[in-house]
Write a protein that holds these residues in place. Sequence first.
Motif, PDB file in Angstrom:
ATOM      1  N   VAL A   1      57.141 -33.775-135.523  1.00 46.77           N
ATOM      2  CA  VAL A   1      56.018 -32.851-135.635  1.00 46.77           C
ATOM      3  C   VAL A   1      55.365 -32.689-134.269  1.00 46.77           C
ATOM      4  O   VAL A   1      55.035 -33.674-133.612  1.00 46.77           O
ATOM      5  N   ARG A   2      55.209 -31.416-133.863  1.00 46.44           N
ATOM      6  CA  ARG A   2      54.521 -31.084-132.608  1.00 46.44           C
ATOM      7  C   ARG A   2      53.709 -29.814-132.819  1.00 46.44           C
ATOM      8  O   ARG A   2      54.235 -28.828-133.333  1.00 46.44           O
ATOM      9  N   ASP A   3      52.481 -29.831-132.386  1.00 48.13           N
ATOM     10  CA  ASP A   3      51.630 -28.630-132.424  1.00 48.13           C
ATOM     11  C   ASP A   3      51.630 -27.965-133.799  1.00 48.13           C
ATOM     12  O   ASP A   3      51.753 -26.746-133.912  1.00 48.13           O
ATOM     13  N   ARG A   4      51.532 -28.779-134.845  1.00 51.82           N
ATOM     14  CA  ARG A   4      51.451 -28.329-136.239  1.00 51.82           C
ATOM     15  C   ARG A   4      52.705 -27.587-136.701  1.00 51.82           C
ATOM     16  O   ARG A   4      52.673 -26.756-137.592  1.00 51.82           O
TER      17      ARG A   4
ATOM     18  N   ASP B   1      60.670 -36.257-125.850  1.00 52.29           N
ATOM     19  CA  ASP B   1      61.950 -35.727-125.377  1.00 52.29           C
ATOM     20  C   ASP B   1      62.196 -34.352-125.992  1.00 52.29           C
ATOM     21  O   ASP B   1      61.758 -34.059-127.108  1.00 52.29           O
ATOM     22  N   ALA B   2      62.921 -33.529-125.261  1.00 55.10           N
ATOM     23  CA  ALA B   2      63.262 -32.190-125.752  1.00 55.10           C
ATOM     24  C   ALA B   2      64.532 -32.267-126.594  1.00 55.10           C
ATOM     25  O   ALA B   2      65.558 -32.748-126.115  1.00 55.10           O
TER      26      ALA B   2
ATOM     27  N   GLU C   1      72.629 -34.860-134.138  1.00 53.25           N
ATOM     28  CA  GLU C   1      72.343 -33.436-134.339  1.00 53.25           C
ATOM     29  C   GLU C   1      71.488 -32.805-133.251  1.00 53.25           C
ATOM     30  O   GLU C   1      71.694 -31.637-132.914  1.00 53.25           O
ATOM     31  N   VAL C   2      70.512 -33.548-132.714  1.00 53.19           N
ATOM     32  CA  VAL C   2      69.591 -32.936-131.748  1.00 53.19           C
ATOM     33  C   VAL C   2      69.368 -33.795-130.502  1.00 53.19           C
ATOM     34  O   VAL C   2      68.412 -33.584-129.746  1.00 53.19           O
ATOM     35  N   SER C   3      70.249 -34.768-130.262  1.00 50.81           N
ATOM     36  CA  SER C   3      70.239 -35.581-129.040  1.00 50.81           C
ATOM     37  C   SER C   3      68.940 -36.332-128.784  1.00 50.81           C
ATOM     38  O   SER C   3      68.566 -36.560-127.639  1.00 50.81           O
ATOM     39  N   LEU C   4      68.237 -36.720-129.861  1.00 51.70           N
ATOM     40  CA  LEU C   4      67.021 -37.524-129.705  1.00 51.70           C
ATOM     41  C   LEU C   4      67.359 -38.989-129.957  1.00 51.70           C
ATOM     42  O   LEU C   4      67.871 -39.330-131.026  1.00 51.70           O
ATOM     43  N   ALA C   5      67.084 -39.835-128.965  1.00 53.44           N
ATOM     44  CA  ALA C   5      67.321 -41.272-129.097  1.00 53.44           C
ATOM     45  C   ALA C   5      66.068 -41.908-129.690  1.00 53.44           C
ATOM     46  O   ALA C   5      65.040 -42.033-129.017  1.00 53.44           O
TER      47      ALA C   5
END
Length: 134
Positions: A14-17, A94-95, A54-58
């Motif tokens: 969750v980011r910026d609602r 992270d992006a 799926e989205v490269s988030l560690a």
Amino acid sequence: MTPAPLIVSAVAVVRDRTVLMVTARGRDVYYLPGGKVDPGETADQAAAREAFEEVSLALEPADLEELFEVRTQAHGEPDGRLVHMRVFRAWTTDAPAPSNEVGAIHWTTSADAGRCPPAGVEVLRRLVELDLID
């Protein structure tokens, strides 16, 4: 005989609602990064693994916060086949980047419910109820 439910885990970043959702290559349905829990794997481990795939988030499984479980008709499955999806909140700056299996990433709100399968609609409803997204 009722088919066994699909046991899955997913992450809600969750980011910026808004919440991170993805579309698979060649499809237009929005869903949370996530997937089936493998044998011997905990739900939080599955959520972290799927987020990376799926989205490269560690993400560290221990850092995930379980928000709720959604139980509803599984998208694309015969009537009566349910999905039991445990949703974990993940914090990261992270992006996210789409993997080979993901066509695109989307920052979504409840206004995007029409693009989601039943489980996604319920996830968006509950995230609004928790005052995390618009």
